[in-house]
Write an enzyme that holds these catalytic residues in place. Structure first.
Site, PDB file in Angstrom:
ATOM      1  CB  SER A 105      -0.952  -0.057   1.194  1.00  0.00           C
ATOM      2  OG  SER A 105      -1.806   1.037   1.193  1.00  0.00           O
ATOM      3  CG  ASP A 250      -2.778  -0.404  -2.390  1.00  0.00           C
ATOM      4  OD1 ASP A 250      -2.745   0.757  -1.947  1.00  0.00           O
ATOM      5  OD2 ASP A 250      -3.353  -1.338  -1.794  1.00  0.00           O
TER       6      ASP A 250
HETATM    7 MG    MG Z   1      -3.435   1.480  -0.061  1.00  0.00          MG
END
Ligand code: MG
Length: 466
Positions: A105, A250
Protein backbone atom coordinates in the site's frame (compact mmCIF):
# COMPACT_ATOMS: atom_id res chain seq x y z
CA UNK A 1 -17.48 -6.66 20.36
CA UNK A 2 -16.13 -10.20 20.74
CA UNK A 3 -12.37 -10.28 21.24
CA UNK A 4 -10.45 -12.29 18.65
CA UNK A 5 -7.19 -13.96 19.71
CA UNK A 6 -4.13 -12.01 18.55
CA UNK A 7 -2.73 -12.91 15.17
CA UNK A 8 1.00 -13.39 14.84
CA UNK A 9 1.57 -12.86 11.13
CA UNK A 10 -1.40 -10.86 9.91
CA UNK A 11 -1.60 -7.21 10.90
CA UNK A 12 -4.42 -4.81 10.08
CA UNK A 13 -3.63 -5.06 6.38
CA UNK A 14 -2.39 -8.54 5.63
CA UNK A 15 1.12 -9.79 6.29
CA UNK A 16 3.52 -6.87 5.92
CA UNK A 17 7.24 -6.47 6.40
CA UNK A 18 10.63 -5.46 5.01
CA UNK A 19 11.45 -7.66 2.04
CA UNK A 20 14.03 -10.42 2.64
CA UNK A 21 14.21 -9.46 6.30
CA UNK A 22 10.73 -9.98 7.72
CA UNK A 23 8.93 -10.94 4.53
CA UNK A 24 11.28 -13.60 3.13
CA UNK A 25 10.74 -15.82 0.07
CA UNK A 26 10.33 -18.80 2.46
CA UNK A 27 7.57 -17.03 4.38
CA UNK A 28 5.81 -15.95 1.16
CA UNK A 29 5.86 -19.50 -0.22
CA UNK A 30 4.78 -21.30 2.95
CA UNK A 31 2.14 -18.69 3.73
CA UNK A 32 0.71 -19.13 0.21
CA UNK A 33 0.64 -22.91 0.68
CA UNK A 34 -1.36 -22.27 3.86
CA UNK A 35 -3.68 -19.82 2.05
CA UNK A 36 -4.24 -22.38 -0.73
CA UNK A 37 -4.96 -25.09 1.83
CA UNK A 38 -7.39 -22.78 3.66
CA UNK A 39 -9.43 -22.08 0.52
CA UNK A 40 -9.17 -25.72 -0.62
CA UNK A 41 -10.55 -27.08 2.66
CA UNK A 42 -13.94 -25.49 2.27
CA UNK A 43 -14.21 -25.29 -1.49
CA UNK A 44 -12.18 -28.12 -2.99
CA UNK A 45 -10.40 -26.94 -6.13
CA UNK A 46 -10.57 -23.21 -5.63
CA UNK A 47 -10.18 -20.39 -8.14
CA UNK A 48 -7.89 -17.72 -6.73
CA UNK A 49 -7.20 -14.35 -8.37
CA UNK A 50 -3.66 -13.00 -7.99
CA UNK A 51 -2.55 -9.39 -8.42
CA UNK A 52 0.46 -7.32 -7.45
CA UNK A 53 1.59 -3.71 -7.12
CA UNK A 54 4.58 -2.02 -8.75
CA UNK A 55 7.18 -2.61 -6.01
CA UNK A 56 10.59 -4.02 -6.98
CA UNK A 57 9.87 -7.14 -4.88
CA UNK A 58 6.32 -7.73 -6.13
CA UNK A 59 7.08 -10.00 -9.14
CA UNK A 60 9.30 -12.21 -6.94
CA UNK A 61 6.66 -12.48 -4.21
CA UNK A 62 3.81 -12.96 -6.71
CA UNK A 63 5.69 -15.89 -8.29
CA UNK A 64 6.13 -17.48 -4.87
CA UNK A 65 2.47 -16.87 -4.04
CA UNK A 66 1.39 -18.46 -7.32
CA UNK A 67 3.62 -21.50 -6.67
CA UNK A 68 2.36 -21.94 -3.12
CA UNK A 69 -1.27 -21.73 -4.23
CA UNK A 70 -0.75 -24.11 -7.17
CA UNK A 71 1.04 -26.64 -4.93
CA UNK A 72 -2.03 -26.62 -2.67
CA UNK A 73 -4.24 -27.37 -5.67
CA UNK A 74 -5.63 -23.90 -6.47
CA UNK A 75 -6.17 -22.63 -9.98
CA UNK A 76 -4.44 -19.27 -10.00
CA UNK A 77 -5.77 -16.55 -12.32
CA UNK A 78 -3.06 -13.95 -12.74
CA UNK A 79 -4.30 -10.39 -13.20
CA UNK A 80 -0.74 -9.02 -12.97
CA UNK A 81 -0.05 -5.41 -12.03
CA UNK A 82 -3.29 -3.93 -10.71
CA UNK A 83 -4.68 -1.63 -8.01
CA UNK A 84 -5.89 -3.50 -4.91
CA UNK A 85 -9.52 -2.36 -5.43
CA UNK A 86 -9.45 -3.70 -9.01
CA UNK A 87 -8.50 -7.13 -7.66
CA UNK A 88 -11.23 -6.85 -5.02
CA UNK A 89 -13.85 -5.84 -7.57
CA UNK A 90 -12.90 -8.65 -9.98
CA UNK A 91 -12.93 -11.24 -7.18
CA UNK A 92 -16.56 -10.54 -6.46
CA UNK A 93 -17.77 -9.71 -9.97
CA UNK A 94 -16.18 -12.78 -11.57
CA UNK A 95 -17.02 -15.15 -8.69
CA UNK A 96 -13.50 -16.13 -7.65
CA UNK A 97 -13.27 -18.05 -4.36
CA UNK A 98 -10.75 -15.55 -3.11
CA UNK A 99 -7.73 -13.47 -4.07
CA UNK A 100 -4.18 -12.75 -3.05
CA UNK A 101 -2.80 -9.25 -3.54
CA UNK A 102 0.92 -8.56 -3.17
CA UNK A 103 1.20 -4.98 -1.93
CA UNK A 104 2.43 -2.79 0.90
CA UNK A 105 0.00 0.00 0.00
CA UNK A 106 1.46 3.33 1.19
CA UNK A 107 4.56 1.93 2.97
CA UNK A 108 8.10 2.91 1.88
CA UNK A 109 9.77 0.95 -0.99
CA UNK A 110 11.60 -1.61 1.19
CA UNK A 111 8.26 -3.05 2.40
CA UNK A 112 5.87 -5.47 0.81
CA UNK A 113 2.90 -7.50 1.94
CA UNK A 114 0.48 -10.30 1.18
CA UNK A 115 -3.20 -9.55 1.52
CA UNK A 116 -5.92 -12.21 1.38
CA UNK A 117 -9.31 -11.33 -0.08
CA UNK A 118 -12.52 -13.27 0.52
CA UNK A 119 -15.00 -14.21 -2.23
CA UNK A 120 -17.08 -11.08 -1.50
CA UNK A 121 -14.10 -8.88 -2.43
CA UNK A 122 -13.50 -7.75 1.17
CA UNK A 123 -10.34 -8.58 3.14
CA UNK A 124 -10.61 -11.94 4.90
CA UNK A 125 -12.08 -11.60 8.44
CA UNK A 126 -9.66 -12.16 11.38
CA UNK A 127 -11.09 -15.67 11.96
CA UNK A 128 -9.97 -16.67 8.46
CA UNK A 129 -6.53 -15.16 9.00
CA UNK A 130 -6.21 -17.10 12.25
CA UNK A 131 -7.03 -20.36 10.46
CA UNK A 132 -4.36 -19.61 7.85
CA UNK A 133 -1.87 -18.88 10.63
CA UNK A 134 -2.74 -22.16 12.32
CA UNK A 135 -2.11 -24.08 9.08
CA UNK A 136 1.17 -22.17 8.66
CA UNK A 137 2.54 -22.60 12.19
CA UNK A 138 1.42 -26.22 12.60
CA UNK A 139 2.71 -27.07 9.13
CA UNK A 140 -0.69 -28.41 8.15
CA UNK A 141 -0.58 -27.23 4.52
CA UNK A 142 -1.78 -29.99 2.21
CA UNK A 143 0.44 -30.19 -0.85
CA UNK A 144 -1.06 -32.12 -3.75
CA UNK A 145 0.61 -34.83 -5.78
CA UNK A 146 1.38 -34.30 -9.47
CA UNK A 147 -2.20 -35.02 -10.56
CA UNK A 148 -3.71 -32.61 -8.07
CA UNK A 149 -1.61 -29.49 -8.75
CA UNK A 150 -3.43 -26.34 -9.81
CA UNK A 151 -2.68 -24.26 -12.91
CA UNK A 152 -1.60 -20.68 -13.56
CA UNK A 153 -3.84 -18.94 -16.07
CA UNK A 154 -3.73 -15.36 -17.36
CA UNK A 155 -6.61 -12.91 -16.86
CA UNK A 156 -7.42 -10.75 -19.88
CA UNK A 157 -9.10 -7.35 -19.85
CA UNK A 158 -9.57 -7.28 -16.06
CA UNK A 159 -8.76 -3.59 -15.74
CA UNK A 160 -11.09 -2.65 -18.61
CA UNK A 161 -13.94 -4.46 -16.85
CA UNK A 162 -13.08 -2.66 -13.61
CA UNK A 163 -13.03 0.78 -15.31
CA UNK A 164 -16.31 0.03 -17.04
CA UNK A 165 -17.90 -0.89 -13.69
CA UNK A 166 -16.88 2.48 -12.24
CA UNK A 167 -18.13 4.39 -15.30
CA UNK A 168 -21.56 2.78 -14.88
CA UNK A 169 -21.86 4.19 -11.34
CA UNK A 170 -21.56 7.87 -12.29
CA UNK A 171 -23.23 10.32 -14.66
CA UNK A 172 -20.73 10.11 -17.51
CA UNK A 173 -22.43 12.58 -19.83
CA UNK A 174 -22.54 15.36 -17.20
CA UNK A 175 -18.87 14.89 -16.37
CA UNK A 176 -17.90 14.72 -20.00
CA UNK A 177 -19.86 17.90 -20.88
CA UNK A 178 -17.92 19.86 -18.26
CA UNK A 179 -14.54 18.75 -19.76
CA UNK A 180 -12.66 19.10 -16.44
CA UNK A 181 -8.89 19.55 -16.47
CA UNK A 182 -7.33 17.07 -14.06
CA UNK A 183 -3.77 16.31 -12.97
CA UNK A 184 -3.22 12.75 -11.71
CA UNK A 185 -0.31 11.69 -9.47
CA UNK A 186 -0.33 7.90 -8.90
CA UNK A 187 3.06 7.97 -7.07
CA UNK A 188 4.69 5.74 -9.72
CA UNK A 189 2.28 3.04 -8.52
CA UNK A 190 -0.38 0.86 -10.12
CA UNK A 191 -3.03 3.61 -10.04
CA UNK A 192 -1.41 4.74 -13.28
CA UNK A 193 -2.98 1.72 -15.01
CA UNK A 194 -6.53 2.86 -14.26
CA UNK A 195 -7.21 6.44 -13.19
CA UNK A 196 -5.74 8.33 -16.20
CA UNK A 197 -7.60 6.05 -18.64
CA UNK A 198 -10.81 6.21 -16.62
CA UNK A 199 -10.69 10.01 -16.50
CA UNK A 200 -10.08 10.25 -20.27
CA UNK A 201 -13.04 7.94 -20.86
CA UNK A 202 -15.11 10.25 -18.65
CA UNK A 203 -14.19 13.17 -20.93
CA UNK A 204 -11.55 14.84 -18.75
CA UNK A 205 -8.47 16.61 -20.05
CA UNK A 206 -5.80 14.59 -18.31
CA UNK A 207 -2.22 15.39 -17.32
CA UNK A 208 -0.20 12.87 -15.34
CA UNK A 209 2.90 13.11 -13.16
CA UNK A 210 4.84 10.22 -11.55
CA UNK A 211 2.96 7.96 -13.92
CA UNK A 212 5.58 5.41 -14.94
CA UNK A 213 5.46 2.36 -12.68
CA UNK A 214 8.67 2.34 -10.64
CA UNK A 215 9.06 0.46 -7.37
CA UNK A 216 11.79 2.80 -6.18
CA UNK A 217 9.14 5.58 -6.03
CA UNK A 218 11.43 8.20 -7.60
CA UNK A 219 8.72 10.90 -7.76
CA UNK A 220 7.49 10.89 -4.18
CA UNK A 221 6.86 8.50 -1.32
CA UNK A 222 3.68 6.46 -1.84
CA UNK A 223 1.71 7.90 1.07
CA UNK A 224 -0.42 10.81 -0.22
CA UNK A 225 0.27 13.23 2.65
CA UNK A 226 0.21 17.00 1.97
CA UNK A 227 4.03 17.08 2.40
CA UNK A 228 4.41 14.49 -0.39
CA UNK A 229 2.04 16.33 -2.73
CA UNK A 230 3.85 19.64 -3.20
CA UNK A 231 4.72 18.97 -6.86
CA UNK A 232 1.14 17.94 -7.68
CA UNK A 233 -0.16 21.01 -5.93
CA UNK A 234 2.19 23.33 -7.89
CA UNK A 235 1.32 21.73 -11.23
CA UNK A 236 -2.43 21.92 -10.61
CA UNK A 237 -2.11 25.63 -9.80
CA UNK A 238 0.27 26.57 -12.60
CA UNK A 239 -1.58 24.61 -15.30
CA UNK A 240 -4.97 26.06 -14.40
CA UNK A 241 -6.39 22.59 -13.74
CA UNK A 242 -9.73 22.12 -11.96
CA UNK A 243 -8.62 19.16 -9.87
CA UNK A 244 -5.58 17.20 -8.75
CA UNK A 245 -5.79 13.62 -7.53
CA UNK A 246 -3.12 11.65 -5.69
CA UNK A 247 -3.17 7.93 -4.95
CA UNK A 248 -1.15 5.80 -2.58
CA UNK A 249 0.98 2.93 -3.95
CA UNK A 250 -1.92 0.53 -4.60
CA UNK A 251 -4.54 3.19 -5.45
CA UNK A 252 -7.16 2.33 -2.88
CA UNK A 253 -6.91 5.86 -1.52
CA UNK A 254 -7.42 9.22 -3.26
CA UNK A 255 -6.56 12.66 -1.92
CA UNK A 256 -7.80 15.72 -3.83
CA UNK A 257 -6.23 19.10 -4.62
CA UNK A 258 -8.35 22.09 -5.62
CA UNK A 259 -7.60 24.50 -8.50
CA UNK A 260 -5.72 26.81 -6.13
CA UNK A 261 -3.33 23.98 -5.25
CA UNK A 262 -4.74 23.36 -1.77
CA UNK A 263 -4.62 19.73 -0.59
CA UNK A 264 -7.88 18.67 1.11
CA UNK A 265 -7.65 15.84 3.62
CA UNK A 266 -9.76 12.71 3.10
CA UNK A 267 -12.51 13.38 5.63
CA UNK A 268 -13.44 16.53 3.71
CA UNK A 269 -13.75 14.79 0.34
CA UNK A 270 -15.67 12.05 2.16
CA UNK A 271 -18.01 14.75 3.57
CA UNK A 272 -18.67 16.07 0.04
CA UNK A 273 -19.43 12.57 -1.22
CA UNK A 274 -21.68 11.97 1.81
CA UNK A 275 -23.61 15.17 1.06
CA UNK A 276 -23.96 14.27 -2.62
CA UNK A 277 -25.12 10.76 -1.75
CA UNK A 278 -27.58 11.70 1.00
CA UNK A 279 -29.20 14.39 -1.17
CA UNK A 280 -30.58 11.50 -3.22
CA UNK A 281 -30.74 8.85 -0.47
CA UNK A 282 -31.98 10.66 2.60
CA UNK A 283 -31.94 8.78 5.91
CA UNK A 284 -29.34 6.18 4.94
CA UNK A 285 -26.45 5.03 7.11
CA UNK A 286 -22.90 6.28 6.57
CA UNK A 287 -20.10 4.12 7.97
CA UNK A 288 -16.81 5.55 9.25
CA UNK A 289 -14.18 4.86 11.95
CA UNK A 290 -14.34 6.72 15.26
CA UNK A 291 -11.27 8.72 14.21
CA UNK A 292 -13.21 10.59 11.51
CA UNK A 293 -13.99 14.29 11.72
CA UNK A 294 -17.32 15.62 13.00
CA UNK A 295 -17.77 17.16 9.56
CA UNK A 296 -19.17 13.76 8.50
CA UNK A 297 -21.77 13.83 11.27
CA UNK A 298 -22.63 17.48 10.50
CA UNK A 299 -23.30 16.70 6.85
CA UNK A 300 -25.11 13.43 7.60
CA UNK A 301 -27.49 15.01 10.13
CA UNK A 302 -28.22 17.92 7.76
CA UNK A 303 -29.51 15.43 5.17
CA UNK A 304 -31.20 13.03 7.59
CA UNK A 305 -28.46 10.42 7.49
CA UNK A 306 -27.06 8.45 10.41
CA UNK A 307 -23.38 7.88 11.13
CA UNK A 308 -22.38 4.35 12.17
CA UNK A 309 -18.99 4.37 13.93
CA UNK A 310 -16.54 1.46 13.58
CA UNK A 311 -13.13 0.63 15.02
CA UNK A 312 -10.23 2.09 13.02
CA UNK A 313 -9.18 -0.01 9.99
CA UNK A 314 -10.62 -0.34 6.50
CA UNK A 315 -11.79 -3.93 6.99
CA UNK A 316 -14.04 -2.77 9.86
CA UNK A 317 -15.70 -0.23 7.58
CA UNK A 318 -16.15 -2.80 4.79
CA UNK A 319 -17.47 -5.57 7.03
CA UNK A 320 -19.88 -3.21 8.84
CA UNK A 321 -21.20 -1.93 5.52
CA UNK A 322 -21.74 -5.47 4.28
CA UNK A 323 -23.46 -6.46 7.52
CA UNK A 324 -25.93 -3.58 7.72
CA UNK A 325 -26.27 -3.04 3.97
CA UNK A 326 -24.89 0.52 4.06
CA UNK A 327 -23.96 1.98 0.68
CA UNK A 328 -21.32 4.56 1.63
CA UNK A 329 -18.32 4.56 3.94
CA UNK A 330 -15.11 6.53 4.27
CA UNK A 331 -11.90 7.15 6.17
CA UNK A 332 -9.98 10.34 6.90
CA UNK A 333 -6.95 9.01 4.97
CA UNK A 334 -8.75 9.23 1.62
CA UNK A 335 -10.50 5.86 1.56
CA UNK A 336 -13.98 5.93 -0.01
CA UNK A 337 -16.14 2.79 0.10
CA UNK A 338 -18.98 2.84 -2.40
CA UNK A 339 -21.08 -0.32 -2.17
CA UNK A 340 -23.01 0.05 -5.45
CA UNK A 341 -19.53 -0.63 -6.93
CA UNK A 342 -17.82 -2.57 -4.11
CA UNK A 343 -17.71 -1.85 -0.35
CA UNK A 344 -13.92 -1.51 -0.15
CA UNK A 345 -11.84 1.62 -0.42
CA UNK A 346 -11.26 2.52 -4.02
CA UNK A 347 -9.23 5.50 -5.28
CA UNK A 348 -10.54 5.44 -8.86
CA UNK A 349 -14.18 5.20 -7.73
CA UNK A 350 -13.59 8.12 -5.34
CA UNK A 351 -12.15 10.18 -8.22
CA UNK A 352 -15.17 9.48 -10.43
CA UNK A 353 -17.54 10.54 -7.62
CA UNK A 354 -15.68 13.82 -6.99
CA UNK A 355 -15.75 14.54 -10.75
CA UNK A 356 -19.50 13.90 -10.75
CA UNK A 357 -20.02 16.26 -7.80
CA UNK A 358 -18.02 19.06 -9.45
CA UNK A 359 -19.73 18.59 -12.82
CA UNK A 360 -23.29 18.33 -11.50
CA UNK A 361 -22.93 21.32 -9.14
CA UNK A 362 -20.89 23.33 -11.68
CA UNK A 363 -18.82 24.55 -8.75
CA UNK A 364 -15.14 24.62 -8.05
CA UNK A 365 -13.77 22.14 -5.53
CA UNK A 366 -12.56 25.06 -3.38
CA UNK A 367 -16.11 26.50 -3.25
CA UNK A 368 -17.65 23.15 -2.35
CA UNK A 369 -15.04 22.53 0.35
CA UNK A 370 -15.39 26.10 1.64
CA UNK A 371 -19.03 25.46 2.56
CA UNK A 372 -18.21 22.56 4.88
CA UNK A 373 -17.79 23.21 8.61
CA UNK A 374 -14.11 23.58 9.51
CA UNK A 375 -12.37 21.62 12.27
CA UNK A 376 -8.75 21.41 13.39
CA UNK A 377 -6.81 18.35 14.52
CA UNK A 378 -3.83 17.71 16.80
CA UNK A 379 -2.08 14.33 17.23
CA UNK A 380 0.26 13.16 19.97
CA UNK A 381 1.40 10.02 21.80
CA UNK A 382 2.06 8.86 25.36
CA UNK A 383 4.47 5.99 26.09
CA UNK A 384 2.79 3.07 27.91
CA UNK A 385 4.22 -0.40 28.65
CA UNK A 386 2.31 -3.18 26.82
CA UNK A 387 1.42 -4.94 30.09
CA UNK A 388 -0.44 -1.87 31.38
CA UNK A 389 -2.37 -1.05 28.22
CA UNK A 390 -5.73 -2.71 28.97
CA UNK A 391 -5.68 -1.69 32.64
CA UNK A 392 -5.02 1.94 31.66
CA UNK A 393 -7.90 1.93 29.19
CA UNK A 394 -10.28 0.59 31.85
CA UNK A 395 -9.17 3.27 34.29
CA UNK A 396 -9.57 6.00 31.68
CA UNK A 397 -13.17 4.87 31.07
CA UNK A 398 -13.79 5.27 34.80
CA UNK A 399 -12.32 8.79 34.81
CA UNK A 400 -14.58 10.01 31.99
CA UNK A 401 -17.79 8.53 33.40
CA UNK A 402 -20.66 10.93 32.95
CA UNK A 403 -19.22 12.50 29.79
CA UNK A 404 -20.42 11.42 26.33
CA UNK A 405 -18.04 8.66 25.20
CA UNK A 406 -17.71 6.07 22.43
CA UNK A 407 -15.70 2.96 23.35
CA UNK A 408 -15.84 0.96 20.14
CA UNK A 409 -12.07 1.46 19.69
CA UNK A 410 -10.09 2.98 22.56
CA UNK A 411 -12.00 5.82 24.23
CA UNK A 412 -13.46 8.78 22.32
CA UNK A 413 -14.64 11.56 24.59
CA UNK A 414 -16.78 14.48 23.44
CA UNK A 415 -16.21 17.90 25.01
CA UNK A 416 -17.69 21.38 24.67
CA UNK A 417 -17.96 23.14 21.27
CA UNK A 418 -17.97 19.90 19.27
CA UNK A 419 -14.43 19.11 20.43
CA UNK A 420 -13.45 15.47 20.97
CA UNK A 421 -10.41 13.38 21.74
CA UNK A 422 -9.73 9.77 20.81
CA UNK A 423 -7.28 7.78 22.96
CA UNK A 424 -6.23 4.45 21.42
CA UNK A 425 -3.55 1.92 22.33
CA UNK A 426 -1.22 1.37 19.35
CA UNK A 427 -1.34 -2.20 18.04
CA UNK A 428 2.33 -2.17 17.07
CA UNK A 429 4.17 0.14 19.53
CA UNK A 430 4.21 0.54 23.36
CA UNK A 431 2.31 3.83 23.17
CA UNK A 432 -1.13 5.38 23.39
CA UNK A 433 -2.14 7.53 20.44
CA UNK A 434 -4.09 10.72 21.09
CA UNK A 435 -6.09 12.40 18.36
CA UNK A 436 -8.12 15.53 19.07
CA UNK A 437 -10.45 17.68 17.01
CA UNK A 438 -11.88 21.09 17.84
CA UNK A 439 -13.00 24.40 16.31
CA UNK A 440 -9.43 25.76 16.56
CA UNK A 441 -5.93 24.29 16.77
CA UNK A 442 -5.50 25.83 20.24
CA UNK A 443 -8.61 24.07 21.55
CA UNK A 444 -7.51 20.74 20.03
CA UNK A 445 -4.05 21.22 21.56
CA UNK A 446 -5.66 21.96 24.91
CA UNK A 447 -7.59 18.66 24.79
CA UNK A 448 -4.40 16.76 23.93
CA UNK A 449 -2.48 18.39 26.80
CA UNK A 450 -5.26 17.65 29.30
CA UNK A 451 -5.49 14.00 28.32
CA UNK A 452 -1.72 13.53 28.18
CA UNK A 453 -1.67 14.52 31.85
CA UNK A 454 -4.62 12.27 32.75
CA UNK A 455 -3.08 9.30 30.93
CA UNK A 456 0.42 9.82 32.37
CA UNK A 457 -1.09 9.87 35.88
CA UNK A 458 -3.06 6.67 35.28
CA UNK A 459 0.01 4.94 33.80
CA UNK A 460 2.19 6.02 36.74
CA UNK A 461 -0.35 4.78 39.31
CA UNK A 462 -1.05 1.51 37.44
CA UNK A 463 2.71 0.89 37.15
CA UNK A 464 3.13 1.32 40.90
CA UNK A 465 0.26 -1.03 41.70
CA UNK A 466 1.30 -3.82 39.33
MG1 MG B 1 -3.43 1.48 -0.06
Amino acid sequence: MKATPARRLFGTNGVRGIVNKELTPQLALQLSEAIGTFFGRTIGRSKILLGWDGRTSSPMLADLAASGLVSAGCTVYEAGLAPTPAIQYLTKAHSFNGAVMVTASHNPPEYNGIKVIDSDGIELPPEGELLIEKIYFKKEAVLRDWKGLGERLPVHDGLEAYRQAIREKVDESTISRSRPKIVIDPANGVGTLVTPYLCRELGCQVTTINSNIDGTFPGRLPEPTPANLETLSKIVRSSGADLGVAHDGDADRAIFVDGGGLVHWGDRSFALITEHYLKNHSGEEIVTPVSSSSVIEDVASKYGGKVVWTPVGSINVSRTMAKIGAKLGGEENGGIFYAPHIPVRDGAMATALILEIMASSREKLSTLMGRLPRYFNVKDRVPCPERLKSKVLKQLREEVKGIKVETIDGVKVWHEDRGWILVRPSGTEPIYRLFAEAMSTEKAQDLVSRYKKILSNIIRKSGRRS
